[in-house]
Write a protein that holds these residues in place. Structure first.
Motif, PDB file in Angstrom:
ATOM      1  N   LYS A 306       0.826  -1.207   0.000  1.00  0.00           N
ATOM      2  CA  LYS A 306       0.000   0.000   0.000  1.00  0.00           C
ATOM      3  C   LYS A 306       0.861   1.259   0.000  1.00  0.00           C
ATOM      4  N   LYS A 309       2.269   1.611  -3.608  1.00  0.00           N
ATOM      5  CA  LYS A 309       1.188   1.872  -4.566  1.00  0.00           C
ATOM      6  C   LYS A 309       0.638   3.297  -4.429  1.00  0.00           C
ATOM      7  N   SER A 310       0.388   3.726  -3.193  1.00  0.00           N
ATOM      8  CA  SER A 310      -0.192   5.056  -2.989  1.00  0.00           C
ATOM      9  C   SER A 310       0.792   6.167  -3.349  1.00  0.00           C
ATOM     10  N   GLU A 313       0.867   6.469  -7.120  1.00  0.00           N
ATOM     11  CA  GLU A 313      -0.344   7.131  -7.630  1.00  0.00           C
ATOM     12  C   GLU A 313      -0.267   8.638  -7.428  1.00  0.00           C
ATOM     13  N   ARG A 318       1.361   6.141 -14.164  1.00  0.00           N
ATOM     14  CA  ARG A 318       0.209   5.370 -14.627  1.00  0.00           C
ATOM     15  C   ARG A 318       0.405   3.866 -14.467  1.00  0.00           C
ATOM     16  N   THR A 319       1.654   3.417 -14.551  1.00  0.00           N
ATOM     17  CA  THR A 319       1.940   1.997 -14.376  1.00  0.00           C
ATOM     18  C   THR A 319       1.651   1.587 -12.937  1.00  0.00           C
ATOM     19  N   ARG A 320       1.074   0.399 -12.760  1.00  0.00           N
ATOM     20  CA  ARG A 320       0.850  -0.117 -11.404  1.00  0.00           C
ATOM     21  C   ARG A 320       2.199  -0.542 -10.828  1.00  0.00           C
ATOM     22  N   THR A 322       4.707  -1.970  -7.948  1.00  0.00           N
ATOM     23  CA  THR A 322       4.730  -2.894  -6.809  1.00  0.00           C
ATOM     24  C   THR A 322       6.121  -2.863  -6.168  1.00  0.00           C
TER      25      THR A 322
END
Length: 375
Positions: A306, A309-310, A313, A318-320, A322
């Motif tokens: 989290k 990821k946050s 963002e 734009r890519t996720r 990890t």
């Protein structure tokens, strides 16, 4: 003179009885010696000879072929040492769950074996889930009577759901664990086919994107988490197990203890990260683990996900992103900077450079050195 003849021993189940399989290349001398073994027969299904699996028969094989042929025990003596380094495994939840009427729960010996082998809690969860899924497909059949055909039928249902190769292999491992590890029937599913492993290139992001993610961390603790994942090439499971004593500021190294495969290693400690870690420790005052959650326990892997990821963002990426993508980026950026691949292998904790070589497929210097034929 060293003999070039060899035999390979296997565990077999034939007619629900344990056998010692003896595999060999066609050889007149070996065939003649096999005739002297007790109750030796030929299996067309497995294409090898076999005798009853007893200690006396194993000794008979050794005395018969000693000095005549090399005896390969690798596929026969498969017991691995118990992993004493994993944290305490708790399977009480799986014993006490409230399950729907008629649902076939994981047998108690299965749970006991998982405890004995001290498998990681994530592995326990996966094994129980898959094995229960399998046995509930055959609710009225005794587990000992299920065979390769039954397993293939179950695996076929997974394939029809377009589930991944990794998912299917985990299901196979969970099933084999019961028959081979719990019931002591090694190689019960001897010729069970595994799906071909998929090959995916690692996903990486640029250095500018890494810096943007670090800048958009919510607080100093989150900033240090992101920086360490990238600058040391850590897996998130390794990050959350780091203790204060593992940060060696004198040698500028991080001691990763019992990483994947229960291997220790050292990796890099960034000067910039060390400065932030000192500030972080002053403010947050962790006691044992470098990053602690509730009640002084290690920060959870889910929380690490989290955090990354946050921050990504908020950075507008734009890519996720990890945590493992930061590890991939660490290795790729080192390779692009000219670091020897063997050094990167050591930092990542890979057993072979073949694993590390995957990064040559995404490093940009691999492609910038090639002149495009259109240019």
């Amino acid at each position: 003179m060293m003999t070039t003849k060899s035999i390979t021993l296997h565990h077999l189940m034939i007619g629900n009885e344990r056998k010692i399989g003896i595999q060999f290349s066609p050889d007149k001398l070996i065939q003649d010696l096999l005739k002297g073994l007790p109750n030796c027969k030929w299996s067309t299904e497995y294409s090898m000879a076999y005798i009853p699996n007893t200690a006396a028969n194993l000794a008979a094989i050794y005395s018969t072929f000693k000095g005549v042929a090399w005896i390969n025990y690798n596929k026969f003596l498969t017991n691995r040492p118990i992993n004493t380094n994993n944290p305490e495994v708790n399977v009480t939840y799986y014993r006490e769950r409230n399950l729907p009427p008629g649902y076939r729960r994981c047998p108690e010996p299965y749970l006991q074996r998982l405890e004995l082998k001290r498998y990681a809690n994530n592995t326990v969860k996966v094994y129980v889930q898959f094995f229960e899924q399998f046995i509930n497909m055959y609710p009225d059949q005794a587990l000992e009577t299920l065979n390769e055909t039954d397993v293939r039928r179950y695996l076929q249902t997974l394939i029809h759901k377009n589930l991944s190769t990794s998912y299917i292999n985990q299901a196979i491992n969970a099933i084999k664990f019961y028959y081979e590890g719990v019931l002591g029937m090694p190689n019960r599913f001897y010729d069970l086919e595994r799906p071909r492993k998929e090959r995916h290139l690692p996903k990486v992001i640029s250095k500018d994107e890494i810096l943007a993610i670090i800048t958009h961390a919510r607080n100093l603790k989150h900033k240090c988490i992101i920086q360490l994942l990238y600058s040391a090439g850590l897996r998130r499971s390794e990050l959350v197990q780091l203790k204060l004593e593992d940060i060696d500021s004198q040698r500028m190294l991080i001691h990763v203890k019992q990483g994947k495969g229960n291997k220790d290693r050292y990796t890099l400690l960034s000067t910039n990260v060390l400065a932030d870690l000192r500030l972080y420790c002053e403010q947050w005052q962790p006691n044992t683990y470098l990053f602690e959650g509730m009640n002084g326990k290690p920060y959870s892997p889910v929380s690490v996900l989290k955090v990354v990821k946050s921050a990504a963002e908020r950075a507008g990426i734009r890519t996720r992103v990890t945590p493992h993508m930061l590890r991939h980026s660490f290795a790729t950026h080192l390779l692009e900077a000219g670091t020897d691949i063997r050094q990167i292998q050591v930092l990542l904790g890979h057993s072979s450079t073949k694993t590390t070589e995957i990064y040559t497929h995404v490093a940009n210097h691999t492609f910038t050195a090639i002149k495009n034929p259109l240019d």
